[in-house]
Write an enzyme that holds these catalytic residues in place. Sequence first.
Site: not given
Ligand code: IPE
Ligand code: IPE
Ligand code: MG
Length: 251
Positions: A22, A39, A133
């Site tokens: 995240d 990303h 792995l």
């Molecule tokens: C969780 O992250 C899902 C992934 C990393 C793929 P999110 O960014 O979607 O989670 P929330 O919405 O903050 O809980």
């Molecule tokens: C996690 O990073 C990647 C996915 C959920 C695909 P985020 O895109 O949720 O990043 P933040 O949480 O918005 O910073």
């Molecule tokens: Mg996120």
Amino acid sequence: MQAEQGEADKSHYPKHIAIIMDGNGRWAQKRHLPRIMGHPAGVKAVKRVVEFCAEQDIQVLTLFAFSSENWRRPKEEVSKLMSLFMATMQKEVNRLDKNNIRLRFIGEREEFSEKLQQKMAESERQTENNTGLTLVIAANYGGHRDMALAMQFIAQQVKDGKVSPEEIDESMLASALSMPDLPYPDLFIRSGGEKRISNFLLWQLAYAEFHFTEKLWPDFNAQTMQDAIEDFLTRERRFGRTSEQVQSLSS
Ligand code: IPE
Ligand code: IPE
Ligand code: MG
């Protein structure tokens, strides 16, 4: 593989590490870039972390790449994520294969494009006999959905007279969930500062040790992974027993 002299004792290392990657969006925003630019930077971190786990002889690494709730994001972000997913597989699967890594996917892949589904199946086939792995990518995965599908499967078996309701137990449910053949995660890591599971592996994380870090996912590297493992090694895993019992069991 022979252990090199002076190499750390890895016998207590986690066998299975599960990560919520995240913070990609915030990483980009901090740099005054559109959030989707986070990303591709996240993919680079994935490569570093996969390499680290392969080198450290970790058995399984499960990465949460796209949750069943992430479809709620702006259309443009979802479509960028899908094309990044495809491009990354096209570029990286041969290298994973060469490195003896077995690639698998969990989640409902039927909702992805035909092309993507084909590439996923092909990548799994290509790497299925690898013995290093196991890299599990959770894509369109949701812990609640995983359980609901397991219930449907078991209910059908009851309906067909193959199973009686009293026979349904924890191990039957576990076998009907995703990745039943793999050990449960020992270590759960979430980057990006949030302290929640976000519908990740609800059943399988029952006794995982949790490591939360403020580090944003694109900043993850071998050192951040090593820090998480060091934190894990300080934990006493009691599985319901007392500390004294655990210590006498391990001595
Ligand atoms: C969780 O992250 C899902 C992934 C990393 C793929 P999110 O960014 O979607 O989670 P929330 O919405 O903050 O809980
Ligand atoms: C996690 O990073 C990647 C996915 C959920 C695909 P985020 O895109 O949720 O990043 P933040 O949480 O918005 O910073
Ligand atoms: Mg996120």
